[in-house]
Design a protein around this motif. Sequence first.
Motif, PDB file in Angstrom:
ATOM      1  N   THR A  10       0.841  -1.203   0.000  1.00  0.00           N
ATOM      2  CA  THR A  10       0.000   0.000   0.000  1.00  0.00           C
ATOM      3  C   THR A  10       0.871   1.247   0.000  1.00  0.00           C
ATOM      4  O   THR A  10       2.006   1.246   0.463  1.00  0.00           O
ATOM      5  CB  THR A  10      -0.938   0.051   1.224  1.00  0.00           C
ATOM      6  N   GLU A  42      -5.025   4.070   0.848  1.00  0.00           N
ATOM      7  CA  GLU A  42      -5.377   2.657   0.719  1.00  0.00           C
ATOM      8  C   GLU A  42      -5.113   2.096  -0.679  1.00  0.00           C
ATOM      9  O   GLU A  42      -5.382   0.932  -0.945  1.00  0.00           O
ATOM     10  CB  GLU A  42      -6.845   2.452   1.104  1.00  0.00           C
ATOM     11  N   ALA A  53      -8.326   7.566   1.037  1.00  0.00           N
ATOM     12  CA  ALA A  53      -8.567   6.789   2.253  1.00  0.00           C
ATOM     13  C   ALA A  53     -10.046   6.851   2.590  1.00  0.00           C
ATOM     14  O   ALA A  53     -10.664   7.916   2.504  1.00  0.00           O
ATOM     15  CB  ALA A  53      -7.746   7.331   3.416  1.00  0.00           C
ATOM     16  N   TRP A  64     -14.918   8.985   0.847  1.00  0.00           N
ATOM     17  CA  TRP A  64     -13.468   8.852   0.721  1.00  0.00           C
ATOM     18  C   TRP A  64     -12.802  10.216   0.748  1.00  0.00           C
ATOM     19  O   TRP A  64     -13.243  11.146   0.068  1.00  0.00           O
ATOM     20  CB  TRP A  64     -13.113   8.158  -0.589  1.00  0.00           C
ATOM     21  N   SER A 107      -7.966  -4.238  -4.540  1.00  0.00           N
ATOM     22  CA  SER A 107      -7.470  -4.673  -3.241  1.00  0.00           C
ATOM     23  C   SER A 107      -8.575  -5.395  -2.492  1.00  0.00           C
ATOM     24  O   SER A 107      -9.717  -4.947  -2.475  1.00  0.00           O
ATOM     25  CB  SER A 107      -7.020  -3.459  -2.425  1.00  0.00           C
TER      26      SER A 107
END
Length: 119
Positions: A10, A42, A53, A64, A107
């Motif tokens: 990350t 992230e 994030a 976000w 992810s």
Amino acid sequence: MSIDTEELTTCPARITLDASQLAFFDGLPSAAPSLQSELGCELEHGHEGSHAALGQQVEATMWWLQWTLSASEINPYTWCPAQQAPGTQSRNDNDCTLFDGHLGRHSSATTYWSADQAA
């Protein structure tokens, strides 16, 4: 202490929320379980574009925080629809934990995977 980029998955970028950003999250209808004043990016290490994030989720909307060296903003998104195991009905650890339209690889709760693995 140095960062070993061979093992880093990350992005190491971090941001400290200012008073107005904290007030925004505090004002959302669903209180965050533990709103952090410092968040880490992230996205995958070496990503292009702004950092991101997750600040808080309210029902189907994820808020976000996105930032660069000169600016930051809070944006509403939905979950990325990519899944490592397509065909599952509910979100699980194999689903992408980022926002719909993110740059870079997907992810999951445990790892990153390429876009063609999600197909």
